[in-house]
Design a protein around this motif. Structure first.
Motif, PDB file in Angstrom:
ATOM      1  N   GLY A 163     -10.042  14.350 -19.022  1.00  0.00           N
ATOM      2  CA  GLY A 163      -8.803  13.837 -19.824  1.00  0.00           C
ATOM      3  C   GLY A 163      -8.675  12.582 -19.278  1.00  0.00           C
ATOM      4  O   GLY A 163      -9.499  11.621 -18.965  1.00  0.00           O
ATOM      5  N   LEU A 164      -7.165  12.308 -19.428  1.00  0.00           N
ATOM      6  CA  LEU A 164      -6.648  10.818 -19.319  1.00  0.00           C
ATOM      7  C   LEU A 164      -5.922  10.611 -17.917  1.00  0.00           C
ATOM      8  O   LEU A 164      -5.077  11.518 -17.822  1.00  0.00           O
ATOM      9  CB  LEU A 164      -5.763  10.385 -20.569  1.00  0.00           C
ATOM     10  N   PHE A 165      -6.128   9.641 -17.174  1.00  0.00           N
ATOM     11  CA  PHE A 165      -5.282   9.061 -16.145  1.00  0.00           C
ATOM     12  C   PHE A 165      -4.631   7.915 -16.212  1.00  0.00           C
ATOM     13  O   PHE A 165      -5.049   6.974 -16.675  1.00  0.00           O
ATOM     14  CB  PHE A 165      -6.311   8.929 -14.636  1.00  0.00           C
ATOM     15  N   ILE A 166      -3.459   8.094 -15.917  1.00  0.00           N
ATOM     16  CA  ILE A 166      -2.569   6.834 -16.050  1.00  0.00           C
ATOM     17  C   ILE A 166      -1.801   6.494 -14.662  1.00  0.00           C
ATOM     18  O   ILE A 166      -1.165   7.498 -14.166  1.00  0.00           O
ATOM     19  CB  ILE A 166      -1.281   7.029 -17.173  1.00  0.00           C
ATOM     20  N   GLY A 167      -1.916   5.361 -14.089  1.00  0.00           N
ATOM     21  CA  GLY A 167      -1.452   5.298 -12.855  1.00  0.00           C
ATOM     22  C   GLY A 167       0.258   4.871 -12.955  1.00  0.00           C
ATOM     23  O   GLY A 167       0.558   4.398 -13.937  1.00  0.00           O
ATOM     24  N   ALA A 168       0.926   5.296 -11.802  1.00  0.00           N
ATOM     25  CA  ALA A 168       2.326   5.340 -11.898  1.00  0.00           C
ATOM     26  C   ALA A 168       2.859   3.993 -12.136  1.00  0.00           C
ATOM     27  O   ALA A 168       4.222   4.146 -12.807  1.00  0.00           O
ATOM     28  CB  ALA A 168       2.783   6.200 -10.772  1.00  0.00           C
ATOM     29  N   THR A 169       2.509   3.088 -11.794  1.00  0.00           N
ATOM     30  CA  THR A 169       3.038   1.558 -11.996  1.00  0.00           C
ATOM     31  C   THR A 169       2.535   0.891 -13.227  1.00  0.00           C
ATOM     32  O   THR A 169       2.871  -0.373 -13.411  1.00  0.00           O
ATOM     33  CB  THR A 169       3.261   0.610 -10.726  1.00  0.00           C
ATOM     34  N   VAL A 180       1.992  -2.195  -4.793  1.00  0.00           N
ATOM     35  CA  VAL A 180       1.110  -1.145  -4.273  1.00  0.00           C
ATOM     36  C   VAL A 180       0.031  -0.684  -5.694  1.00  0.00           C
ATOM     37  O   VAL A 180       0.524  -0.739  -6.605  1.00  0.00           O
ATOM     38  CB  VAL A 180       2.093   0.096  -4.178  1.00  0.00           C
ATOM     39  N   PRO A 181      -1.172  -0.885  -5.422  1.00  0.00           N
ATOM     40  CA  PRO A 181      -2.366  -0.543  -6.299  1.00  0.00           C
ATOM     41  C   PRO A 181      -2.261   1.022  -6.729  1.00  0.00           C
ATOM     42  O   PRO A 181      -3.003   1.624  -6.421  1.00  0.00           O
ATOM     43  CB  PRO A 181      -3.429  -0.872  -5.628  1.00  0.00           C
ATOM     44  N   SER A 198       0.806  -1.342  -0.018  1.00  0.00           N
ATOM     45  CA  SER A 198       0.010  -0.032   0.146  1.00  0.00           C
ATOM     46  C   SER A 198       0.914   1.260  -0.100  1.00  0.00           C
ATOM     47  O   SER A 198       1.926   1.140   0.306  1.00  0.00           O
ATOM     48  CB  SER A 198      -0.784  -0.019   1.227  1.00  0.00           C
ATOM     49  N   VAL A 199       0.290   2.366  -0.325  1.00  0.00           N
ATOM     50  CA  VAL A 199       1.084   3.423  -0.348  1.00  0.00           C
ATOM     51  C   VAL A 199       1.238   3.871   1.188  1.00  0.00           C
ATOM     52  O   VAL A 199       2.535   4.477   1.238  1.00  0.00           O
ATOM     53  CB  VAL A 199       0.020   4.856  -1.137  1.00  0.00           C
TER      54      VAL A 199
END
Length: 323
Positions: free
Chosen positions: A63-69, A52-53, A11-12
């Motif tokens: 707009g567009l969202f992209i997860g960091a991993t 981590v999710p 987790s974060v």
């Protein structure tokens, strides 16, 4: 490689709880592990955040969202990216190698370190690695180095292709630290070297990139990422251009232009954008617009070709969009 302790988190909150002086986050590891082997970076504690999710690719009216991993290869091939934002998909596809793109993450790509050979050699001086030790690239081998945003303390080039496209698209980062969440324009995230080239960005100690948001831009469908390099694969840019134009009845209404391979950070070119606006979509317009693209450039002994290459790369990208 020097000894280090290792922790895997899910987790974060756990990740932030593990952060300490001398620690590093590990996701794809395609940059960090290399630098640890070279002993260019020597974290005492490594925090594995692969579980981590921080995944997800989604779009809505904002707009567009992209997860960091998210993996670079997955993002490049996603329908929400490849169609609406071709410059971003192309920048990702032209990065590194297929093997690396299958491992490397979006957040990691944005935080990758320069490929300057002096930085990657602990036996040489480097102000990024050892502040105050000097910059041998200024008078040494500097063909691939930057001409824009440099200082006497550092002439290293920012390595990310993806960041160039994201700068052109005015992307924002979502960041999470022990003091909470915040957002920051990617254009404001990277620092110029000045007298402190070891401070490369605005990331706070222990802070994580959790995602990237690209504002909705309907005309980004008319965009391209053009990369000029010494070989076709697994090579960094000598110069690159991320260009998008909004054309109505043959006239450019708006434009976005950013360059890579030439700057100490991904380099937005608002002057070129302004010169294109309201002009016909033709070669004469492009040639006039790039006249000041390299203003402020500081060429070195081996990269004096880059100002001209920058102008030609932008023109070529615009010609491609003009069909």
């Amino acid at each position: 490689m020097r000894p280090y302790t290792f922790a895997s988190v899910r987790s974060v909150g756990e990740a932030l709880g593990q952060a300490r002086d001398g620690s590093a986050y590990l996701a794809g590891g395609t940059t960090l592990v290399d630098l640890m082997k070279l002993e260019v970076v020597t974290p005492a504690h490594v925090v594995d955040i692969t579980a981590v999710p921080l995944r997800g690719i989604r779009a809505d009216a904002t707009g567009l969202f992209i997860g960091a991993t998210e993996r670079m290869a997955d993002v490049a091939g996603h329908d929400l990216v490849a169609g609406p934002y071709p410059m971003l998909a192309e920048a990702l596809r032209q990065s590194a190698s297929p093997q690396i793109r299958n491992m490397a993450t979006i957040g990691g790509n944005l935080l990758q370190r320069t490929r300057c050979g002096y930085f990657r050699d602990p036996a040489t001086a480097c102000n990024k690695r050892s502040p105050g030790s000097g910059c041998p690239a200024v008078g040494g081998h500097n063909r691939s180095h930057a001409i824009l945003g440099t200082s006497d303390a550092c002439v290293a080039t920012h390595p990310s292709d993806m960041a160039v496209a994201l700068i052109a698209l005015d992307a924002r980062l979502s960041l999470r630290g022990t003091d909470g969440e915040r957002t920051l324009r990617l254009a404001d995230f990277y620092r110029l070297p000045g007298s402190t080239p070891h401070l490369e960005n605005e990331l706070r100690p222990g802070e994580l990139i959790t995602g990237v948001t690209v504002p909705a831009l309907s005309w980004a469908r008319t965009s391209v990422y053009l990369k000029v390099r010494d070989r076709q694969s697994y090579e960094f840019a000598l110069c690159s251009a991320a260009v998008a134009v909004n054309v109505t009845n043959g006239v450019i209404g708006e434009a976005r232009v950013a360059a890579g391979g030439v700057g100490a950070k991904p380099w937005r070119l608002p002057g070129v954008e302004r010169a294109l606006k309201g002009r016909p979509m033709r070669l004469q317009t492009f040639e006039a617009a790039v006249a000041h693209a390299a203003d402020g450039a500081r060429p070195l002994s081996h990269n004096a070709f880059k100002p001209a290459l920058l102008c030609r790369t932008i023109i070529r990208a615009l010609v491609h969009l003009a069909g």
